[in-house]
Scaffold this active site. Sequence first.
Site, short mmCIF file in Angstrom:
data_model
loop_
_atom_site.label_atom_id
_atom_site.label_comp_id
_atom_site.label_asym_id
_atom_site.label_seq_id
_atom_site.Cartn_x
_atom_site.Cartn_y
_atom_site.Cartn_z
N ASP A 137 14.37 16.33 12.75
CA ASP A 137 13.65 15.09 13.08
C ASP A 137 12.23 15.22 12.55
O ASP A 137 11.89 16.21 11.90
CB ASP A 137 13.68 14.83 14.60
N HIS A 157 13.34 9.58 10.28
CA HIS A 157 13.19 10.78 11.11
C HIS A 157 13.18 12.04 10.26
O HIS A 157 13.81 13.04 10.59
CB HIS A 157 14.31 10.84 12.17
N GLU A 167 16.66 4.15 13.02
CA GLU A 167 15.22 3.94 13.03
C GLU A 167 14.54 4.36 11.73
O GLU A 167 13.66 5.21 11.74
CB GLU A 167 14.61 4.70 14.22
C1 ACM Z 1 18.28 7.04 18.77
O1 ACM Z 1 18.12 7.04 19.99
N1 ACM Z 1 17.26 6.82 17.96
C2 ACM Z 1 19.58 7.27 18.19
#
Ligand code: ACM
Length: 554
Positions: free
Chosen positions: A174, A245, A312
Amino acid sequence: MDLIPAPSSIEGPYRCGFVMDSRTSLTAGPGTERTERWLRSVLGATFGLPLPPGPPATSNRLALRIDDSLRPEAYRLTVTSTVGAQIVGGDAAGVFWGAQTLRQLLGAEAFRQASVATAAAALPDQVIEDSPRFPWRGLMLDVSRHFMPKADVLRYLDLLAAHKLNVFHFHLTDDQGWRLEIKRYPRLTEVGAWRARTKYGHRASELWDERPHGGYYTQDDIREIVAYAAERHITVVPEIDIPGHSQAAIAAYPELGNTDVIDTTSLSVWDNWGVSPNVLAPTDNTLRFYEGVFEEILGLFPSTFVHVGGDECPKDQWKASPAARARIDELGLKDEDELQSWFIRHFATWLAERGRRLIGWDEILQGGNRQGVRAPGGETTQLGLAPGAAVSSWRGYAGGIAAAQAGHDVVMCPEQHVYLDHRQHGGPDEPMPIGYVRTLEDVYRFEPVPPALSAEAAAHILGTQANVWTEVMQDRSRVDYQVFPRLAAFAEVAWSALPAPAERDFADFERRMTAHYGRLDALGVDYRPPGGPLPWQKRPGVIGRPIEGAPPNV
Ligand code: ACM
């Protein structure tokens, strides 16, 4: 006997039929060796039982056998004074889940790691028949935001097994840290596994832990974790999150980022929480780099499914990037959402060519699945979910419903229900409270299959998983607090054939939890007690999210 998760049926218990002692033998049929090893180690430690291999003709014995007329993962556990204890499983996993039930029948003491010599290993006469509702019963653990040392990961695998959960979704990368050794790209861990400091509390908190934070698993650590899981019939599904991420990877290899938009050499592993705008550039270099990463992943993880994240991914840098625009034009795409769809599709195809299946968060549906897209060069651009690709539905049920209706497999994990980082009580004492209030009872009443789904679409719901994001969980004790006792309720949802949510007997579950808290105590789990956090479990004054009265993105 207050089993959790509740089995399909119990006949009995009757009077105490069978007490295991030092002469009790263990007869393990072909294919049951993992359970044999596990039982000897667990019952040897807690009751001092040597469980020697023995002749089948004795009544003082524990016998394990596979009978493939039972369903996969199903088992029948029979205890009588004339045959001793017998576990018959539909497959090797079924035998193991039967052994987990046997351990619960032996009382809380069976969950200790050495004998306290207060109880005999006594089993009442009974027949338990049992099988799981879903083949995918998972827990996702984020080890990027806070690294969890290997020994604690192994402990979590034991906790999963004790609850008959069989998928460990390992969120390894991440913005805040890369946690897995990749031999061909050493900077991913030399640089990407470490950050200078860490926000203490959520984004609005003004507190910092000024110690550097980090850590990673060597490839041998990963092999050990995967093997330990396999001994417990748990599949480890690795997640490498792309194209968002990814700031830790870009900090290690700046050429992975959008170098025509920002100076990526100035980036470091992120020390704050949220969604970083710094995402991967959609270049050939990035594709080749991550194919290299996934090649090593395939060598380490035998799981059919490989998780590529996909969640995201802000598109601002792609919108500002001439290189991304050129790629969009070259492929004949409409916009940046289609570019993400193409990017994910590339890895779905790459994995499928190697006999694996892609799974991603529900944003992998973004950008749609326009067919027959022609690149100006005349080639066809593939968009949308590739055949065989599956979706982890986290932003609610909708993504999972759409995917299932389109014939894709789905793991239901909506954040409104099974994000265990979210607070479990509305009171002021919850440590660093995040998100929705979801109590033990709320989780118990979670239903993974939306009732409106057709039978054909519902068959694509592989199962469900609880997700644990660790921004405000600095150590294993904080993780325990968020995960337990709710994981016990979740396990029953995933395993047992429960009625519709409103008809579930939560009072009976709570009654069984009394015994289960004894098991968790013996295991040393720092769960949230029913009466609220203990003094040392509180974090007074440390800010969570959302903040009352603040805008929603704070
Ligand atoms: C997530 O909670 N961004 C998968």
